[in-house]
Motif scaffolding. Structure first.
Motif, PDB file in Angstrom:
ATOM      1  N   ALA A  18      -3.726   8.874   7.326  1.00  0.00           N
ATOM      2  CA  ALA A  18      -3.652  10.022   6.433  1.00  0.00           C
ATOM      3  C   ALA A  18      -4.526  11.160   6.954  1.00  0.00           C
ATOM      4  CB  ALA A  18      -4.095   9.623   5.033  1.00  0.00           C
ATOM      5  N   ASN A  73      -7.128  12.503   5.787  1.00  0.00           N
ATOM      6  CA  ASN A  73      -8.572  12.292   5.689  1.00  0.00           C
ATOM      7  C   ASN A  73      -9.079  11.166   6.583  1.00  0.00           C
ATOM      8  OD1 ASN A  73      -7.627  10.034   4.392  1.00  0.00           O
ATOM      9  ND2 ASN A  73      -8.898  10.267   2.562  1.00  0.00           N
ATOM     10  N   LEU A  75      -1.909  -1.089  -3.932  1.00  0.00           N
ATOM     11  CA  LEU A  75      -2.962  -0.131  -3.616  1.00  0.00           C
ATOM     12  C   LEU A  75      -2.315   1.240  -3.456  1.00  0.00           C
ATOM     13  CD1 LEU A  75      -5.860   0.649  -2.857  1.00  0.00           C
ATOM     14  CD2 LEU A  75      -5.351  -0.070  -0.497  1.00  0.00           C
ATOM     15  N   TYR A 119      -2.826   5.166  -2.836  1.00  0.00           N
ATOM     16  CA  TYR A 119      -3.675   6.265  -2.402  1.00  0.00           C
ATOM     17  C   TYR A 119      -3.057   7.571  -2.904  1.00  0.00           C
ATOM     18  CZ  TYR A 119      -6.188   3.227   0.896  1.00  0.00           C
ATOM     19  OH  TYR A 119      -6.958   2.243   1.464  1.00  0.00           O
ATOM     20  N   LYS A 120      -3.701   8.207  -3.862  1.00  0.00           N
ATOM     21  CA  LYS A 120      -3.202   9.459  -4.419  1.00  0.00           C
ATOM     22  C   LYS A 120      -3.749  10.643  -3.633  1.00  0.00           C
ATOM     23  CE  LYS A 120      -3.234   7.586  -9.144  1.00  0.00           C
ATOM     24  NZ  LYS A 120      -3.813   7.742 -10.494  1.00  0.00           N
ATOM     25  N   THR A 134      -7.952   7.984   6.573  1.00  0.00           N
ATOM     26  CA  THR A 134      -7.661   6.646   6.050  1.00  0.00           C
ATOM     27  C   THR A 134      -6.493   6.029   6.818  1.00  0.00           C
ATOM     28  OG1 THR A 134      -8.424   7.234   3.837  1.00  0.00           O
ATOM     29  CG2 THR A 134      -6.981   5.324   4.016  1.00  0.00           C
ATOM     30  N   PHE A 179       1.010   5.493   0.140  1.00  0.00           N
ATOM     31  CA  PHE A 179       0.355   6.780   0.369  1.00  0.00           C
ATOM     32  C   PHE A 179       1.193   7.857  -0.307  1.00  0.00           C
ATOM     33  CE2 PHE A 179      -1.468   4.263   3.723  1.00  0.00           C
ATOM     34  CZ  PHE A 179      -2.747   4.794   3.935  1.00  0.00           C
ATOM     35  N   ASN A 180       0.604   8.538  -1.278  1.00  0.00           N
ATOM     36  CA  ASN A 180       1.316   9.586  -2.002  1.00  0.00           C
ATOM     37  C   ASN A 180       0.642  10.926  -1.723  1.00  0.00           C
ATOM     38  OD1 ASN A 180       3.057  10.911  -3.704  1.00  0.00           O
ATOM     39  ND2 ASN A 180       2.003  10.326  -5.584  1.00  0.00           N
ATOM     40  N   THR A 185       0.857  -1.187   0.000  1.00  0.00           N
ATOM     41  CA  THR A 185       0.000   0.000   0.000  1.00  0.00           C
ATOM     42  C   THR A 185       0.886   1.227   0.000  1.00  0.00           C
ATOM     43  OG1 THR A 185      -1.756  -1.124   1.237  1.00  0.00           O
ATOM     44  CG2 THR A 185      -1.788   1.288   1.227  1.00  0.00           C
ATOM     45  N   ALA A 216      -4.025   2.448   7.483  1.00  0.00           N
ATOM     46  CA  ALA A 216      -3.553   1.169   6.954  1.00  0.00           C
ATOM     47  C   ALA A 216      -2.635   0.509   7.974  1.00  0.00           C
ATOM     48  CB  ALA A 216      -2.817   1.369   5.631  1.00  0.00           C
ATOM     49  N   MET A 234      -3.036  11.665  -0.678  1.00  0.00           N
ATOM     50  CA  MET A 234      -3.261  11.373   0.739  1.00  0.00           C
ATOM     51  C   MET A 234      -1.954  11.508   1.506  1.00  0.00           C
ATOM     52  SD  MET A 234      -6.014   8.351   1.221  1.00  0.00           S
ATOM     53  CE  MET A 234      -7.595   8.343   0.358  1.00  0.00           C
TER      54      MET A 234
END
Length: 288
Positions: free
Chosen positions: A97, A99, A78, A80-81, A101, A38-39, A36, A103, A83
């Motif tokens: 993140a 928002n 997966l 996440y753009k 989210t 996170f970007n 996963t 993981a 985020m």
């Protein structure tokens, strides 16, 4: 290997270093990890070194993409753009993140890259003051260039000169102001610095050295730059390109050992063996 036996690998950041690390991982241990990413940027992985040709108009964003959406799909990643991760909970082994989210991870790669340095002079928060670090910065410069206005670049290092050249190619009237007596003084001796200045000026870019920025002028938007010797340079856009620093705040808040950057051993492990940063993050300011 089944999904239940794969380790959960979370990657914070989606730049060139973690991209290469994942390429090697997929080559050496295919299927071993459920990955996963996170970007913080709202896009896929791209070659940040090639931002200058995008700014000058020689290339498009599509030309500099390293891993397109299909790559993530093929490797069951997966992504996440847009985020940005704001918390690492090492006890719970989770990242969260902005928002909300969250993981879970078995292994965590911290690849938070670096942040541009902003000179805290009066006016540095005005609209029209930019840094030169990512594609969003380039888009903002290209938008400003449509008006064919005046731009001031603060910093005569490599990034500053690249930004200046790109905006000049887009038709802007560009001035570079640099604190030191010669350009790129960390890489070039004075003689070479003077030759570089001559080449830059031949391209229509004005250069002012020994220039200490005192303030950025304007009410709501940038109107100019004032130097400490009283010189005022009109500007519709100001680009700060005075350096970068490792973005280690997230790691520090998580209790990892941090000095000038995240402290790692010879195998790139942090003080928590389950949280390695991806090379080339070291205790020095990295390159772009």
């Amino acid at each position: 290997m089944t999904a239940s036996t794969r380790q959960r690998l979370v990657v914070i950041g989606n730049g060139m270093a973690p991209g290469r690390a994942l390429e090697r991982l997929f080559e050496s241990s295919p299927g071993a990890y459920a990955v996963t990413i996170f970007n913080a940027e709202p896009r896929v992985n791209y070659d940040r070194i090639m931002l200058s040709p995008v700014l000058s108009g020689e290339k498009t964003f599509e030309d500099i993409v390293i891993h397109g959406d299909g790559w993530y799909i093929r490797h069951d990643v997966l992504l996440y753009k847009g985020m940005k991760v704001v918390k690492i909970d090492r006890a719970a082994r989770t990242v969260t993140a902005e928002n909300g989210t969250t993981a879970e991870y078995d292994k965590l790669i911290i690849a938070t890259d670096s942040s541009p340095i902003i000179i805290p002079v009066p006016g540095h928060k005005l609209a029209g003051v930019l840094t030169y670090r990512d594609l969003d910065d380039v888009h903002a410069m290209l938008l400003a260039a449509k008006a064919r206005g005046k731009a001031v670049v603060i910093g005569g290092g490599l990034l500053g000169l690249e930004a200046a050249a790109g905006m000049a190619e887009q038709g802007m009237d560009v001035t570079v102001v640099h604190l030191m007596p010669t350009l790129m003084e960390r890489q070039l001796d004075p003689a070479a610095g003077h030759l570089l200045r001559k080449t830059i000026e031949e391209r229509g870019i004005k250069v002012i050295t020994k220039a200490d920025t005192e303030a950025i002028l304007g009410e709501k938007r940038v109107e100019g730059v004032r130097l400490k010797d009283g010189t005022v340079i009109p500007a519709d856009l100001v680009v700060m390109a005075v350096g970068i620093r490792p973005n280690a705040a997230l790691a520090k808040e998580a209790g990892l050992t941090v000095n000038r950057g995240i402290v790692v051993d010879a195998t790139m492990h942090t003080s928590d063996p389950d949280c390695p940063p991806s090379a080339p993050m070291r205790q020095i300011e990295g390159s772009r």
